[in-house]
Scaffold this motif. Structure first.
Motif, PDB file in Angstrom:
ATOM      1  N   GLU A 138      -0.532   7.416   2.770  1.00  0.00           N
ATOM      2  CA  GLU A 138      -1.161   8.694   2.436  1.00  0.00           C
ATOM      3  C   GLU A 138      -0.115   9.817   2.471  1.00  0.00           C
ATOM      4  OE1 GLU A 138      -4.899  11.500   3.914  1.00  0.00           O
ATOM      5  OE2 GLU A 138      -4.593   9.508   4.786  1.00  0.00           O
ATOM      6  N   LYS A 174     -14.458  -5.261   3.876  1.00  0.00           N
ATOM      7  CA  LYS A 174     -13.316  -4.346   3.902  1.00  0.00           C
ATOM      8  C   LYS A 174     -12.321  -4.671   2.790  1.00  0.00           C
ATOM      9  CE  LYS A 174      -9.442  -2.877   6.835  1.00  0.00           C
ATOM     10  NZ  LYS A 174      -8.753  -3.056   8.153  1.00  0.00           N
ATOM     11  N   ILE A 175     -11.998  -5.959   2.649  1.00  0.00           N
ATOM     12  CA  ILE A 175     -11.058  -6.367   1.607  1.00  0.00           C
ATOM     13  C   ILE A 175     -11.656  -6.122   0.222  1.00  0.00           C
ATOM     14  CG2 ILE A 175      -9.748  -8.304   0.649  1.00  0.00           C
ATOM     15  CD1 ILE A 175      -9.745  -9.543   3.443  1.00  0.00           C
ATOM     16  N   GLN A 176     -12.968  -6.384   0.091  1.00  0.00           N
ATOM     17  CA  GLN A 176     -13.635  -6.170  -1.192  1.00  0.00           C
ATOM     18  C   GLN A 176     -13.583  -4.705  -1.601  1.00  0.00           C
ATOM     19  OE1 GLN A 176     -16.715  -4.735  -2.336  1.00  0.00           O
ATOM     20  NE2 GLN A 176     -16.587  -5.720  -4.351  1.00  0.00           N
ATOM     21  N   LYS A 177     -13.745  -3.821  -0.641  1.00  0.00           N
ATOM     22  CA  LYS A 177     -13.692  -2.384  -0.917  1.00  0.00           C
ATOM     23  C   LYS A 177     -12.294  -1.960  -1.354  1.00  0.00           C
ATOM     24  CE  LYS A 177     -14.810   2.105   1.168  1.00  0.00           C
ATOM     25  NZ  LYS A 177     -15.303   2.796   2.390  1.00  0.00           N
ATOM     26  N   LEU A 178     -11.269  -2.560  -0.759  1.00  0.00           N
ATOM     27  CA  LEU A 178      -9.885  -2.205  -1.073  1.00  0.00           C
ATOM     28  C   LEU A 178      -9.432  -2.763  -2.412  1.00  0.00           C
ATOM     29  CD1 LEU A 178      -8.224  -2.745   2.430  1.00  0.00           C
ATOM     30  CD2 LEU A 178      -8.555  -0.555   1.274  1.00  0.00           C
ATOM     31  N   SER A 179      -9.849  -3.997  -2.709  1.00  0.00           N
ATOM     32  CA  SER A 179      -9.288  -4.675  -3.882  1.00  0.00           C
ATOM     33  C   SER A 179     -10.244  -4.807  -5.054  1.00  0.00           C
ATOM     34  CB  SER A 179      -8.790  -6.069  -3.489  1.00  0.00           C
ATOM     35  OG  SER A 179      -9.870  -6.875  -3.070  1.00  0.00           O
ATOM     36  N   GLN A 236      -5.261 -13.205  -5.474  1.00  0.00           N
ATOM     37  CA  GLN A 236      -6.149 -12.554  -4.515  1.00  0.00           C
ATOM     38  C   GLN A 236      -7.317 -13.490  -4.258  1.00  0.00           C
ATOM     39  OE1 GLN A 236      -7.334 -10.770  -2.121  1.00  0.00           O
ATOM     40  NE2 GLN A 236      -7.258  -8.719  -2.983  1.00  0.00           N
ATOM     41  N   ASP A 275       0.833  -1.203   0.000  1.00  0.00           N
ATOM     42  CA  ASP A 275       0.000   0.000   0.000  1.00  0.00           C
ATOM     43  C   ASP A 275       0.866   1.250   0.000  1.00  0.00           C
ATOM     44  OD1 ASP A 275      -2.284  -1.582   0.122  1.00  0.00           O
ATOM     45  OD2 ASP A 275      -2.273  -1.621   2.316  1.00  0.00           O
ATOM     46  N   HIS A 305      -8.437  -5.393 -10.309  1.00  0.00           N
ATOM     47  CA  HIS A 305      -8.150  -4.704  -9.054  1.00  0.00           C
ATOM     48  C   HIS A 305      -8.690  -3.288  -9.166  1.00  0.00           C
ATOM     49  CE1 HIS A 305      -5.735  -2.834  -5.831  1.00  0.00           C
ATOM     50  NE2 HIS A 305      -5.588  -4.053  -5.351  1.00  0.00           N
ATOM     51  N   ASN A 306      -8.973  -2.682  -8.039  1.00  0.00           N
ATOM     52  CA  ASN A 306      -9.498  -1.314  -8.070  1.00  0.00           C
ATOM     53  C   ASN A 306      -8.600  -0.357  -8.845  1.00  0.00           C
ATOM     54  OD1 ASN A 306     -11.886  -1.725  -6.729  1.00  0.00           O
ATOM     55  ND2 ASN A 306     -11.087  -1.214  -4.703  1.00  0.00           N
ATOM     56  N   GLU A 307      -7.301  -0.615  -8.833  1.00  0.00           N
ATOM     57  CA  GLU A 307      -6.368   0.261  -9.536  1.00  0.00           C
ATOM     58  C   GLU A 307      -6.162  -0.159 -10.991  1.00  0.00           C
ATOM     59  OE1 GLU A 307      -2.720   1.033  -7.476  1.00  0.00           O
ATOM     60  OE2 GLU A 307      -3.689   0.972  -5.513  1.00  0.00           O
TER      61      GLU A 307
END
Length: 283
Positions: free
Chosen positions: A109, A212-217, A173, A106, A146-148
């Motif tokens: 920030e 939580k993991i679903q939101k991140l990945s 994943q 990660d 992936h989100n990215e």
């Protein structure tokens, strides 16, 4: 032993992931229980900084040297200097750790990527590891994007870069739709990616953690999984039972399709691992 050699001896490998807890005594009890299932390796997640990094090395060393199980140590690179990476590599080598999961990690920030941080991507770390040490390198794969990087073809091209730099195997994943994994595997063939692919399975026994993991990945959460997590959200025993049942179904189907490896994200819960493995015909 290099983990990659295990795929030459077995049709499907079995492995587990654990994370460093605050109380190390608890994790050593967990490792003792997991050893009963004869895993081909155990991976240890890698903290963001400070003592957590040292705990990862300590636990990996104990797994390898005290319990006689191959250890796969996670190593992140994006916010680490060259000196920090070399220090960790030396500690792992001193502990006879020969297997590393190379990850970007990660991005903190407010972090600014400067020349003192030369490893921007996992492929850069893989190149460093292959240049400096005789190691077996695993890399992360994302069967559903992936989100990215939602474009799966782009994701597979990036994955090919990791393999071209020297990744010896891939660990996915977590996912809950096996069909998506099978389609992903076909795409790997199209891009001439031939290293072993280990499927990551996490039983949905903790609704908050999965979400939580679903939101991140950004992995796909099927309606069936959403349904039983919502239905049993406030009934811990029934949610655990449903999550174990679904993970068992996933594993049985993957085994029938002769996947190269199954990697259980254990959350340090050896009792859940036992219940799942009791349900499946793992040889």
């Amino acid at each position: 032993m290099f983990i990659k050699d295990a795929f030459l001896k077995k049709e499907t490998t079995l492995s587990f992931e654990i994370f460093p807890p605050k109380n190390l005594d608890n994790i050593f009890n967990t490792i003792q229980e997991l050893k009963k299932f004869n895993p081909d390796f155990i991976s240890i997640t890698y903290g963001a900084g400070g003592s957590s990094k040292d705990r990862t090395v300590e636990i990996a060393s104990t797994i390898k040297n005290n319990y006689g199980i191959e250890a796969l140590a996670h190593l992140t690179c994006a916010a680490s200097t060259k000196e920090e990476i070399e220090e960790i590599i030396n500690k792992l080598k001193q502990s006879k750790i020969e297997n590393i999961l190379a990850l970007r990690g990660d991005i903190p920030e407010g972090f600014i990527q400067g020349k003192e941080y030369p490893y921007r991507y996992a492929k850069d770390l893989i190149w460093k590891l292959k240049e400096d040490a005789n190691l077996c390198i695993a890399a992360a794969a994302y069967p559903e994007g992936h989100n990215e990087c939602k474009n799966l073809d782009n994701g597979v091209r990036y994955l090919k870069e990791k393999v071209d730099e020297g990744a010896d195997l891939l660990i996915t994943q977590l996912f809950f739709d096996n069909n998506n994994f099978f389609e992903f595997k076909e795409k790997l063939y199209q891009y001439n990616i031939k290293v072993p692919v280990v499927t990551g399975i996490m039983p949905a026994v903790n609704k908050a953690l999965i979400e939580k993991i679903q939101k991140l990945s950004g992995f796909v959460l099927p309606d069936k999984v959403k349904s039983f997590m919502s239905k049993y959200e406030y009934n811990e025993d029934d949610l655990k039972k449903a999550g174990i049942e679904y993970a068992s179904y996933q594993m049985e189907e993957l085994l029938k399709n002769k996947v190269e490896g199954i990697h259980l994200y254990t959350m340090n819960k050896h009792d859940i691992v036992k219940n799942i493995l009791d349900n499946v015909s793992f040889k």
